[in-house]
Design an enzyme around this catalytic site. Structure first.
Site, PDB file in Angstrom:
ATOM      1  N   LYS A 138      11.104 -82.444 -34.611  1.00  0.00           N
ATOM      2  CA  LYS A 138      11.165 -81.015 -34.930  1.00  0.00           C
ATOM      3  C   LYS A 138      10.604 -80.193 -33.771  1.00  0.00           C
ATOM      4  CE  LYS A 138       9.897 -77.838 -38.728  1.00  0.00           C
ATOM      5  NZ  LYS A 138       9.196 -77.714 -40.026  1.00  0.00           N
TER       6      LYS A 138
ATOM      7  N   SER B  99      11.936 -75.762 -43.795  1.00  0.00           N
ATOM      8  CA  SER B  99      12.250 -75.381 -42.436  1.00  0.00           C
ATOM      9  C   SER B  99      12.697 -76.536 -41.541  1.00  0.00           C
ATOM     10  CB  SER B  99      11.034 -74.710 -41.810  1.00  0.00           C
ATOM     11  OG  SER B  99       9.950 -75.627 -41.692  1.00  0.00           O
TER      12      SER B  99
ATOM     13  N   SER C 273       8.617 -78.068 -46.397  1.00  0.00           N
ATOM     14  CA  SER C 273       9.600 -78.102 -45.311  1.00  0.00           C
ATOM     15  C   SER C 273      10.101 -79.475 -44.896  1.00  0.00           C
ATOM     16  CB  SER C 273       9.042 -77.392 -44.085  1.00  0.00           C
ATOM     17  OG  SER C 273       9.209 -76.013 -44.233  1.00  0.00           O
TER      18      SER C 273
HETATM   19  N1  GLN Z   1       9.602 -72.665 -47.353  1.00  0.00           N
HETATM   20  C1  GLN Z   1       8.182 -72.549 -47.257  1.00  0.00           C
HETATM   21  C2  GLN Z   1       7.808 -71.322 -46.478  1.00  0.00           C
HETATM   22  O1  GLN Z   1       8.682 -70.644 -46.042  1.00  0.00           O
HETATM   23  C3  GLN Z   1       7.593 -73.774 -46.638  1.00  0.00           C
HETATM   24  C4  GLN Z   1       7.691 -73.817 -45.172  1.00  0.00           C
HETATM   25  C5  GLN Z   1       7.097 -75.043 -44.582  1.00  0.00           C
HETATM   26  O2  GLN Z   1       6.770 -75.994 -45.286  1.00  0.00           O
HETATM   27  N2  GLN Z   1       6.891 -75.015 -43.283  1.00  0.00           N
HETATM   28  O3  GLN Z   1       6.670 -71.049 -46.294  1.00  0.00           O
END
Ligand code: GLN
Length: 475
Positions: free
Chosen positions: A78, A153, A177
């Site tokens: 990532k 994400s 994410s």
């Molecule tokens: N979707 C969640 C957010 O937008 C989690 C994001 C993540 O785990 N980095 O905060």
């Protein structure tokens, strides 16, 4: 070689048996990327030359009989995990040409094993989002339906693994994410116990919530990846020492799974709920007891998360000031360098979180929002602690629905946040959680994967792997 189906475990056996070389395995994945990634856009950058060089080195290790579990295994990383000398942008304009000055601990560990790094994967900017649409470099598409998002994400990492463009990948999970894109792409995703994997070299989003973890095609592969990246790191002050209580939870499997029924019903799509119940019924047939578990405070997880996370985000984003990292827009005063750089460099969701986070921390509001949220977070942790006195794991859907359409939620931040309803609770409690594919639902003639989530006590990743394997086998 079918890179779509091939697991790390099978490739390990074949590499050690010299059925093919690590270089051939890497070439097969580079071919898959060349064929498919034009459409899917999982990668922001592919490192073909260095990947081949790493594969050749791996072949030498194998020839010398020095192969380790990940020697010669091609992986995707990532774009918020640092590799010395490489661009790492968190899919943000503000870091478009920023190069890492050191490598994350997880990268050093993978390198020591002779793993192969294929490239860096697309994500929501600074990991804020649930669809990968918040990337400054275009949306990743779901390999199961190109009209849909891969989740986020870590959408690029999940799509790369699902499409056979990497054998496994690293993602980061602050509120789901890793697990949510794993669910939407039909792969396994694990968020480790907070502190089990070093955060050194992971760009911080919400520091009390962030963990690096694996995405893979099987529970066994996720376990192999976790074993390779976890461990105490003296350079991370939140890293758990090997002998800490939260690492050594040696729990005997009682074969009891808890379900907070009232919470599960909140906002989940009908056929996804039916699939969840079906998986529970199959587990019951396989010898598990499924027990209703009262967790009165988990229902508050989403609002608590969307106070604490932006608060930590607003603090962590302060370091991108046009002076220290990446983009710098020239201006007449230092104040204008800050504001112009941040305006040019940050996307809408990052700005929204900075604004919300600054608000909930501001004097006069911190008691009503930030401190209240922290107090409720404590109650949520207590809910879990109490639950694990009686059950091995808590089961929840990973997400309330399958992958949604590109553009469906991107203009509605609250709808996007609602996607995280079942995932953020494990980050708030610091407990490990896994998403395992558990079947598919139909949308507009397409079969879309749906994940089944299990959460265990701190340090009890082995419990997740044991039950997760059963979920895989009873499909
Ligand atoms: N979707 C969640 C957010 O937008 C989690 C994001 C993540 O785990 N980095 O905060």
């Amino acid at each position: 070689m079918d890179t779509m189906q091939l697991t790390i475990a099978e490739a390990r056996r074949a590499l050690d048996a010299k059925e093919y070389s690590a270089l051939e395995l890497t070439e097969a994945h580079l071919d898959a990327i060349a064929k498919k990634d034009g459409e899917i856009h999982a990668y922001l950058e592919v490192w073909a030359d260095s990947a081949r060089a790493e594969a050749k080195k791996a072949d030498e290790m194998i020839a010398r009989g020095e192969a380790m579990p990940l020697t010669g295994i091609p992986l995707a990383i990532k774009d918020n995990i640092l590799i010395e000398g490489r661009i790492v942008s968190s899919a943000s304009k503000i870091l478009e040409s920023y190069r890492a000055s050191y490598s994350a601990t997880v990268i050093d560990k993978l390198r020591a094993q002779g793993a192969v790094f294929l490239g860096r994967t697309n994500m929501d900017e600074f990991a804020m989002g649930s669809s990968t649409e918040n990337s400054a470099y275009g949306t990743t598409k779901n390999p199961h339906d190109l009209a849909r998002v891969p989740g986020g994400s870590s959408g690029g990492s999940a799509a790369a693994v699902a499409a056979g463009m990497a054998m496994g990948a690293l993602g980061s999970d602050t509120g789901g994410s890793i697990r949510q894109p794993a669910s939407h792409c039909g792969v396994v995703g694990l968020k480790p116990t907070y502190g089990a994997v070093s955060r050194l070299g992971l760009m911080s989003m919400g520091s009390s919530l962030d963990q690096i973890g694996p995405l893979a095609k099987s529970v066994e592969d996720a376990r192999t990846l976790l074993a390779s990246i976890s461990g105490y790191d003296e350079n991370d002050s939140t890293s758990l020492p090997a002998n800490s209580e939260q690492r050594t939870a040696n729990r005997k499997l009682r074969k009891v799974i808890g379900v907070p029924r009232a919470f599960v019903k909140s906002g989940v799509e009908t056929d996804v709920l039916a699939l969840f119940e079906e998986t529970l019924a199959r587990l019951e047939k396989a010898g598990y007891e499924i027990r209703d578990t009262e967790m009165p405070n988990v229902a508050y997880s989403l609002p608590v998360y969307y106070v604490i996370c932006p608060a930590e985000v607003s603090t962590n984003m302060a370091r991108y000031d046009g002076i220290r990292y990446g983009l710098s827009v020239p201006a007449d005063t230092i104040q204008h360098v800050y504001t112009k750089t941040r305006r040019a460099g940050f996307g809408a969701e990052v700005r929204r979180r900075i604004l919300t986070g600054t608000f909930v921390l501001s004097s006069g509001y911190a008691d009503a929002y930030y401190r209240k949220a922290r107090a409720v977070r404590q109650l949520i942790r207590e809910d879990f602690r109490r639950a694990f006195d009686a059950v091995d794991a808590i089961a929840l859907p990973t997400a309330p629905g399958p992958a949604f359409k590109v553009g469906e939620k991107s203009q509605d931040p609250l709808a996007m946040y609602a996607e995280d309803i079942f995932s953020v609770t494990a980050n708030l409690s610091g407990t490990p959680a896994i998403s395992v594919p558990s079947g598919t639902v139909e949308r507009e003639g397409k079969s879309l994967p749906v994940g089944f989530q299990l959460i265990a006590a701190h340090g009890a990743e082995e419990t997740l792997f044991a039950i997760g394997s059963d979920v895989e086998n009873i499909k």
